[in-house]
Design a protein around this motif. Structure first.
Motif, short mmCIF file in Angstrom:
data_model
loop_
_atom_site.label_atom_id
_atom_site.label_comp_id
_atom_site.label_asym_id
_atom_site.label_seq_id
_atom_site.Cartn_x
_atom_site.Cartn_y
_atom_site.Cartn_z
N GLY A 161 -39.46 -35.33 28.67
CA GLY A 161 -39.83 -35.65 27.30
C GLY A 161 -41.26 -36.13 27.17
O GLY A 161 -42.19 -35.52 27.71
N ASN A 196 -45.59 -34.07 25.14
CA ASN A 196 -44.38 -33.26 25.04
C ASN A 196 -43.33 -33.97 24.21
O ASN A 196 -42.98 -35.13 24.47
CB ASN A 196 -43.85 -32.98 26.45
CG ASN A 196 -42.52 -32.25 26.42
OD1 ASN A 196 -42.37 -31.27 25.70
ND2 ASN A 196 -41.57 -32.75 27.19
N THR A 197 -42.80 -33.29 23.21
CA THR A 197 -41.75 -33.87 22.36
C THR A 197 -40.39 -33.22 22.57
O THR A 197 -39.43 -33.57 21.88
CB THR A 197 -42.14 -33.74 20.87
OG1 THR A 197 -42.36 -32.36 20.56
CG2 THR A 197 -43.41 -34.54 20.58
N ASP A 198 -40.30 -32.29 23.52
CA ASP A 198 -39.04 -31.61 23.81
C ASP A 198 -38.39 -32.31 25.01
O ASP A 198 -38.92 -32.23 26.13
CB ASP A 198 -39.29 -30.14 24.12
CG ASP A 198 -38.00 -29.34 24.22
OD1 ASP A 198 -36.94 -29.92 24.52
OD2 ASP A 198 -38.06 -28.11 24.00
N ARG A 229 -41.50 -22.66 30.97
CA ARG A 229 -42.32 -22.80 29.76
C ARG A 229 -43.80 -22.93 30.16
O ARG A 229 -44.14 -23.65 31.10
CB ARG A 229 -41.89 -24.04 28.97
CG ARG A 229 -42.75 -24.33 27.75
CD ARG A 229 -42.13 -25.39 26.86
NE ARG A 229 -40.95 -24.86 26.15
CZ ARG A 229 -40.24 -25.57 25.28
NH1 ARG A 229 -40.57 -26.84 25.01
NH2 ARG A 229 -39.21 -25.02 24.66
N VAL A 258 -36.79 -24.21 30.29
CA VAL A 258 -36.17 -24.64 29.04
C VAL A 258 -35.41 -23.42 28.51
O VAL A 258 -35.99 -22.34 28.36
CB VAL A 258 -37.21 -25.11 28.01
CG1 VAL A 258 -36.54 -25.44 26.68
CG2 VAL A 258 -37.99 -26.31 28.54
N ASP A 259 -34.12 -23.57 28.27
CA ASP A 259 -33.27 -22.46 27.86
C ASP A 259 -33.35 -21.29 28.84
O ASP A 259 -33.38 -20.11 28.45
CB ASP A 259 -33.65 -21.98 26.44
CG ASP A 259 -33.33 -23.02 25.38
OD1 ASP A 259 -32.40 -23.81 25.59
OD2 ASP A 259 -34.04 -23.03 24.35
N ARG A 288 -36.14 -31.48 26.84
CA ARG A 288 -35.69 -30.55 27.87
C ARG A 288 -36.84 -30.13 28.79
O ARG A 288 -36.59 -29.56 29.87
CB ARG A 288 -35.08 -29.32 27.23
CG ARG A 288 -33.89 -29.60 26.33
CD ARG A 288 -33.54 -28.36 25.52
NE ARG A 288 -34.65 -27.96 24.66
CZ ARG A 288 -34.70 -26.83 23.97
NH1 ARG A 288 -33.68 -25.97 24.06
NH2 ARG A 288 -35.73 -26.54 23.20
N ALA A 289 -38.06 -30.38 28.39
CA ALA A 289 -39.23 -29.92 29.16
C ALA A 289 -39.69 -31.01 30.13
O ALA A 289 -39.57 -32.20 29.87
CB ALA A 289 -40.36 -29.54 28.23
#
Length: 353
Positions: free
Chosen positions: A106, A127-129, A157, A152-153, A131-132
């Motif tokens: 995050g 980073n605001t995700d 990335r 990610v998914d 998952r990253a």
């Protein structure tokens, strides 16, 4: 190869004529690592060699160090308020401009930039995700750079800049092959993502069933991937670092980072840009987390890890240990200045003959 012959070969590999108008220097010490006084005890995994006199280093507790006098003194130029950040990579353009990467889940993953030698810093990406998790950053030239996140998914990335790190954007993942279950990058030395030319870039992985190297020829828009012979199949094993001396010739090093675990076949070499990889005939004897080509040579390189430094004189086919000091990262500048960094504030400069 005896230690004496290795030392002589290293001295030969490092030898370079004096530049025009340069006063001949006093006799130099034997070629090898010379520790420099850093004044810190943090682990220093991020390293950027600018030249023989100038280098940047980044480490735990938000630490950034810079020298401009060949390591005789290091100045603490850490970003204010960064004590909780784990800095694992630094990319420097010169003595004044640099970009550092903080790793973590995050918002712990961030990029910061300085234009005044570290007197002031600007956070240019957070980073605001959740998952990253960003591992490494590299620059292909003074404007174009990329940063790598774990999948990610199901796909790695890529973050990109076109203005020397002042702003960043997440690239579409449509050109990225699917990641293997458990596959990730290693934030061990800032060398899991490296440039191989003005448009070419490579990144290395582990953790999955196979250690792989991804390659792009269009600054990270589309990628292909190849297996390597470096053992994986465990979260602690894989390729930890890459180095390319041109778009075709590359080295990969890694192994199992856990103390005391064997690391067979911990190095590989490519001569076709990373399409295929061949295991080193005589690999380093243990896990290695950093690797760098020696400038002005076609076949000499150094690999480093917690148990020592190894030298190859045949383009990565065979390696010999030349030092048993602990280092995490190694980097060499175009003028031949080479540096290594690691635990307990260790930063060394490679003495030239």
């Amino acid at each position: 190869m005896t230690a004496g012959l290795v030392g002589a070969a290293l001295a030969l590999a490092l030898a370079a004529p004096a530049r025009a108008g340069e006063t001949p220097a006093a006799p130099a010490p034997a070629a090898g690592w010379q520790l420099t006084p850093t004044g810190t005890d943090v682990r220093v995994r991020g390293l950027a060699a600018v030249d023989r006199r100038t280098a940047w280093a980044a480490g735990s507790r938000g630490t950034v160090l810079r020298t401009t006098d060949a390591g005789r003194t290091w100045r603490d130029v850490s970003p204010p308020g960064a004590e909780d950040l784990e800095l694992r990579d630094v990319e420097a353009f010169d003595a004044r401009r640099a970009v550092v990467l903080a790793i973590g889940e995050g918002e712990a993953s961030r990029l910061l930039r300085t234009e005044d030698g570290g007197a002031t810093w600007t956070e240019t990406f957070r980073n605001t995700d959740p998952r990253a998790f960003y591992d490494c950053v590299t620059f292909l030239d003074h404007r174009h750079g990329l940063a790598l996140s774990d999948p990610v998914d199901g796909r790695f990335r890529i973050l990109a800049t076109r203005d020397a790190g002042r702003s960043w954007e997440v690239l579409p993942d449509s050109g990225m092959p699917a990641a293997l279950p458990g596959e990730a990058g290693f934030a061990a030395s800032g060398q899991c993502l490296v440039a191989a030319g003005p448009r070419e870039v490579r990144f290395a992985t582990g953790g999955g069933a196979t250690a792989r190297v991804f390659r792009s020829a269009d600054r990270g828009r589309t990628w292909t991937v190849a297996d390597t012979p470096v053992p994986a199949g465990d979260p602690a094993r894989g390729v930890f670092a890459l180095a390319f001396r041109d778009r075709d010739h590359g080295l990969a090093v890694g192994g199992d980072y856990r103390t005391g675990r064997p690391s067979p076949s911990a190095a590989a070499v490519t001569a076709d840009g990373g399409r295929t990889w061949t295991p080193a005939g005589t690999p380093p004897p243990a896990y290695r987390s950093g690797v760098a080509w020696l400038p002005h040579t076609r076949a000499a390189a150094l690999a480093v890890g917690p148990t020592g430094t190894d030298l190859t004189l045949d383009g990565g086919r065979t390696w010999r240990t030349i030092d048993t000091g602990s280092y995490d990262s190694v980097d060499c500048a175009p003028d031949g200045g080479c540096w290594a960094s690691g635990e307990k504030g260790r930063i060394a400069r490679l003495a030239r003959p």
